[in-house]
Design an enzyme around this catalytic site. Sequence first.
Site, PDB file in Angstrom:
ATOM      1  CD  GLN A  77      -2.466  -1.124   2.792  1.00  0.00           C
ATOM      2  OE1 GLN A  77      -2.108  -1.916   3.646  1.00  0.00           O
ATOM      3  NE2 GLN A  77      -3.408  -0.227   3.023  1.00  0.00           N
ATOM      4  CG  LEU A  97       3.741  -2.657  17.380  1.00  0.00           C
ATOM      5  CD1 LEU A  97       4.459  -1.310  17.447  1.00  0.00           C
ATOM      6  CD2 LEU A  97       4.253  -3.581  18.477  1.00  0.00           C
ATOM      7  CD  GLN A  98      -2.169   1.128  16.154  1.00  0.00           C
ATOM      8  OE1 GLN A  98      -2.039   1.238  14.939  1.00  0.00           O
ATOM      9  NE2 GLN A  98      -2.580   2.122  16.907  1.00  0.00           N
ATOM     10  CG  ASP A 146       7.744   3.961   1.143  1.00  0.00           C
ATOM     11  OD1 ASP A 146       8.004   3.028   0.352  1.00  0.00           O
ATOM     12  OD2 ASP A 146       7.372   3.774   2.317  1.00  0.00           O
ATOM     13  CG  HIS A 193      -2.672   2.781  -2.197  1.00  0.00           C
ATOM     14  ND1 HIS A 193      -2.734   2.577  -0.836  1.00  0.00           N
ATOM     15  CD2 HIS A 193      -3.797   2.218  -2.707  1.00  0.00           C
ATOM     16  CE1 HIS A 193      -3.851   1.931  -0.545  1.00  0.00           C
ATOM     17  NE2 HIS A 193      -4.506   1.703  -1.654  1.00  0.00           N
ATOM     18  CB  CYS A 239       3.679  10.901 -27.721  1.00  0.00           C
ATOM     19  SG  CYS A 239       2.998  10.969 -26.045  1.00  0.00           S
ATOM     20  CB  CYS A 258       3.449   9.058 -21.369  1.00  0.00           C
ATOM     21  SG  CYS A 258       2.555   9.616 -22.848  1.00  0.00           S
ATOM     22  CB  SER A 284      -1.036  -3.489   6.440  1.00  0.00           C
ATOM     23  OG  SER A 284      -2.299  -3.063   5.960  1.00  0.00           O
TER      24      SER A 284
END
Length: 406
Positions: free
Chosen positions: A168, A299-300, A171, A188, A229, A196, A270
């Site tokens: 996702q 961690l969450q 960077d 993303h 182009c 182009c 994530s």
Amino acid sequence: MAAGGSLSRMERKAAARAEILQQEEQRDRRRQVSRLLKKPVAERNPEESLLLGECEDIVRELERRRKKREGLRRRQEEVCDEPEELKRKVIELAAAVRSAKHLVIYTGAGISTAASIPDYRGPNGVWTLLQKGRSIRATDLSEAEPTLTHMSIACLHKHNLVQHVVSQNCDGLHLRSGLPQAAISELHGNMYIEVCTSCIPNREYVRVFDVTERTALHRHHTGRMCHKCGAQLRDTIVHFGEKGTLREPLNWEAATEAASKADVILCLGSSLKVLKKYPHLWCMSKPPSRRPKLYIVNLQWTPKDDLAALKLHGKCDDVMRLLMEELGLEITCYDRTKDPIFSLAVPLSPDEEGSHNRRPVAPPWSLEEAQMQEQQQEPASQLSLSLSGGWFGRGCAKGSKRKKVN
């Protein structure tokens, strides 16, 4: 009442006034009940206890709201496994990696925090701070380098233990770690790539600087032109509220194919709050017994925790260091002289030299390093100018709409 059964103007005003007064009384009663609920039961007098008994509906509603707030707070808390417990879980994860026939890794902002790039939903994440009304500091992403986790993933792919990486992150650190472009789906976009879309197939321009300085939601033209182009180039970033349509570097086709073949999915750093919205990445059309085993490092709390075969509460670099030790693989340190971005980059044409104010990724050669050190002595006003605009930290105010520019 006026003729025909309709209310007169005075009657409508009186009814509206009565409704307002009733709402104010309800708010006062709710505040009163809320204060009483905060008092210990032993300290409530008989009148207060009677009032709470008469307002059971309000008590239930306030209790429901309290539990919801507590649940949200717990989900935002970071939890770390004890060292012995984390080690035990890593051994189990290593066994899954060894036995996997088709391992796919999903990565989020948490793998880049060690590169001083803030995440989004952590305690000091971009969205967390903005929702609290606090400002976020500008981050010079040109100084970021691939982390131990990025380099570990590239090593696992090199040893055929990982077949594909779905990221996702914008960077560009997976690409800079040496992971082949064909092995990455950057859902993303990538801050170093502009394309182009007039050329068939789309012509890709890798740069050594952040190309998103002049772009934003629904405004993707970078101000540079295609060398083939002459059409306008656009960035590859997919903002909140947008649907990614570019073939590369999003590489959705490869991501979907990898997910369909996966027998193990490893999620690193994530929150999965965005990825969960892509059902084809989770093989939800398959019976539960045939879906890939899910391993999560975070961690969450994540919305996929209950479906995981194993949840590891730890920092990504710590877990990957232990995992690579358990697998007996040496992690290659990031070497700027071998950073693929310098060999992939398309140089600007002479008339494009002044087309951006972004600081480029410092090349590995000593002369250029010295020049970069001089540039770092720039006045603060020039530095803040070079960091304005771009993709980072965008998209929190989802309700705002902008006119689309093709």
